[in-house]
Write an enzyme that holds these catalytic residues in place. Structure first.
Site, PDB file in Angstrom:
ATOM      1  N   ASN A 154       0.834  -1.208   0.000  1.00 43.97           N
ATOM      2  CA  ASN A 154       0.000   0.000   0.000  1.00 43.97           C
ATOM      3  C   ASN A 154       0.860   1.246   0.000  1.00 43.97           C
ATOM      4  O   ASN A 154       1.953   1.275   0.554  1.00 43.97           O
ATOM      5  CB  ASN A 154      -0.978  -0.017   1.185  1.00 43.97           C
TER       6      ASN A 154
ATOM      7  N   PHE B  92      -1.666   8.080   4.401  1.00 42.87           N
ATOM      8  CA  PHE B  92      -2.446   8.665   5.510  1.00 42.87           C
ATOM      9  C   PHE B  92      -3.691   9.403   5.024  1.00 42.87           C
ATOM     10  O   PHE B  92      -3.946  10.546   5.434  1.00 42.87           O
ATOM     11  CB  PHE B  92      -1.595   9.631   6.344  1.00 42.87           C
TER      12      PHE B  92
ATOM     13  N   SER C  30       5.770   5.024   8.843  1.00 44.75           N
ATOM     14  CA  SER C  30       5.106   4.745   7.567  1.00 44.75           C
ATOM     15  C   SER C  30       6.040   5.155   6.435  1.00 44.75           C
ATOM     16  O   SER C  30       6.632   6.229   6.475  1.00 44.75           O
ATOM     17  CB  SER C  30       3.799   5.528   7.452  1.00 44.75           C
TER      18      SER C  30
ATOM     19  N   ASN D 238       5.091   5.905   3.482  1.00 42.27           N
ATOM     20  CA  ASN D 238       4.342   6.602   2.429  1.00 42.27           C
ATOM     21  C   ASN D 238       4.166   8.100   2.638  1.00 42.27           C
ATOM     22  O   ASN D 238       3.486   8.747   1.852  1.00 42.27           O
ATOM     23  CB  ASN D 238       2.970   5.936   2.259  1.00 42.27           C
ATOM     24  N   THR D 239       4.745   8.634   3.699  1.00 45.93           N
ATOM     25  CA  THR D 239       4.761  10.089   3.881  1.00 45.93           C
ATOM     26  C   THR D 239       6.224  10.505   3.815  1.00 45.93           C
ATOM     27  O   THR D 239       7.014  10.105   4.681  1.00 45.93           O
ATOM     28  CB  THR D 239       4.141  10.480   5.247  1.00 45.93           C
TER      29      THR D 239
ATOM     30  N   LYS E   4       5.712   3.416  17.096  1.00 46.11           N
ATOM     31  CA  LYS E   4       5.648   2.340  16.089  1.00 46.11           C
ATOM     32  C   LYS E   4       6.849   2.442  15.157  1.00 46.11           C
ATOM     33  O   LYS E   4       7.075   3.481  14.534  1.00 46.11           O
ATOM     34  CB  LYS E   4       4.346   2.437  15.299  1.00 46.11           C
TER      35      LYS E   4
ATOM     36  N   ASN F 213       5.932  -1.730  11.410  1.00 49.70           N
ATOM     37  CA  ASN F 213       5.146  -1.207  10.292  1.00 49.70           C
ATOM     38  C   ASN F 213       5.475  -2.024   9.029  1.00 49.70           C
ATOM     39  O   ASN F 213       6.154  -3.052   9.110  1.00 49.70           O
ATOM     40  CB  ASN F 213       5.480   0.279  10.104  1.00 49.70           C
TER      41      ASN F 213
END
Ligand SMILES: Cc1cc2nc3c(=O)[nH]c(=O)nc-3n(C[C@H](O)[C@H](O)[C@H](O)COP(=O)(O)O)c2cc1C
Length: 336
Positions: A116, A120, A185, A187-188, A221, A250
């Site tokens: 994915n 967010f 994460s 993805n940021t 996390k 994660n």
């Protein structure tokens, strides 16, 4: 009944694209959350309980819902009714944001994995705080611990990350039994840099000062892609700042197990993450007394058991739940 998910529900969901299937599931669980007979029906499927106390909270069982499935906190009563021992919502950001362009969730069925790059997508801290306030005023607030996972808004520059986290923290802490800082994460852009000791120290200091004494447990996390040296430094900072727990892990940026024709940019979760995430759990448990919540590649009783053997106190499910359905909770509880 027990095979209902794999025989009927999963083929239906997997006939849709991954994000549509996700929205449909969340919408159904949201509706069930508003309707007592539906909650009663879900409760009849609940696994047995095996209470556990950790950082001052009692968990009816050690299996939690991982962050990202219910980012906006719309189905808390349904998750509890299904038998989760704790529920983590989010990642919530200070500002509402749409996330990355679609498509952005990909199933890799043969590998029992997902990739994915959602980025967010969420309703933002204000709207989610109102939603949680309304739920609290109803009779439906779940009887299990609720964690709220917060992250940095994409539009906020990394140098202002602390204020951005603080905003969400202030808006949401009253609704949480524990708060999670998501600094992992993929993805940021830049988010994982917050795992660098100096930046992490600044963030943790600010949040702990804000929280004051006797406040909610604070959990961090982490990424599975940390080197041994990076992890060592992070653990020192976490211990210095009285962090209550660590979620490991994660999603990963290591796609080496994925055939190039199936590969996509984003975080990889599910079976290919299992060993890496277990290794990190083991390393944290060996080096630190901070309790670990394990997440990554839990698909059956054996992979769950492996996390506890490695030193985890609690576990969380995401991709395994997508592939195996709620029966997975029973399988794991039967083994514990
Ligand atoms: C589609 C998707 C969205 C996710 N969103 C978030 C998120 O918003 N915040 C977060 O901390 N983790 C998020 N995660 C990571 C999961 O919480 C979990 O840590 C990770 O997927 C590893 O567990 P698994 O192998 O059981 O899926 C997401 C994972 C997936 C697959």
């Amino acid at each position: 009944m027990k095979r209902l998910y794999e025989r009927i529900v999963r083929p239906l969901l997997f006939s849709l694209d991954a994000e549509t299937a996700h929205h449909l599931t969340i919408e159904l669980l949201h509706r069930a959350s508003l309707f007592d007979p539906a909650l009663r029906a879900l409760r009849s499927l609940q696994p047995s309980s095996k209470p556990k106390t950790l950082f001052g909270l009692t968990f009816p069982n050690p299996i939690g819902l991982a962050a990202g499935l219910d980012k906006n906190g719309v189905a808390l009563p349904a998750w509890a009714a299904l038998g989760f021992g704790f529920i983590e919502i989010g990642t919530v950001t200070a500002k509402a944001q749409p996330g990355n362009p679609k498509p952005r969730i990909f199933r890799l069925t043969e590998q029992q994995a997902l990739i994915n790059r959602l980025g967010f997508n969420n309703d933002g801290a204000d709207v989610i705080a109102h939603r949680l306030a309304a739920l609290r005023n109803s009779r439906r607030w779940p009887a299990v611990p609720v964690g709220i996972n917060i992250g940095k808004s994409r539009a906020t520059p990394l140098e202002q990350a602390t204020d951005d986290y603080l905003y969400s923290f202030r808006m949401l802490r009253d609704f949480a039994d524990y708060m999670i800082l998501n600094i992992s994460s993929p993805n940021t852009p830049g988010l994982r840099e917050l795992q660098e000791p100096e930046k992490l120290s600044e963030l943790l200091c600010a949040v702990s000062n804000e929280a004051g004494t006797g406040s909610k447990p604070l959990v961090v996390k982490l990424s599975p892609d940390l080197s041994g040296a990076e992890l060592k430094a992070i653990l020192v900072v976490c211990e210095e700042n009285g962090v209550s727990g660590i979620i490991a892990t994660n999603t990963t940026l290591d796609h080496s197990s994925i055939p190039p024709r199936l590969d996509q940019a984003g975080g990889l979760s599910g079976a290919p993450l299992r060993d890496k995430s277990t290794a990190l759990v083991r390393e944290i448990a060996a080096r630190s007394t901070i309790p670990v919540i394990a997440s990554g590649g839990i698909f059956d009783a054996e992979s769950a058991w492996e996390k506890f053997q490695a030193g985890a106190q609690l576990i969380q499910l995401y991709t395994g739940l997508v592939y195996r359905g709620p029966k997975l909770l029973h399988e794991i509880m039967d083994r514990l």
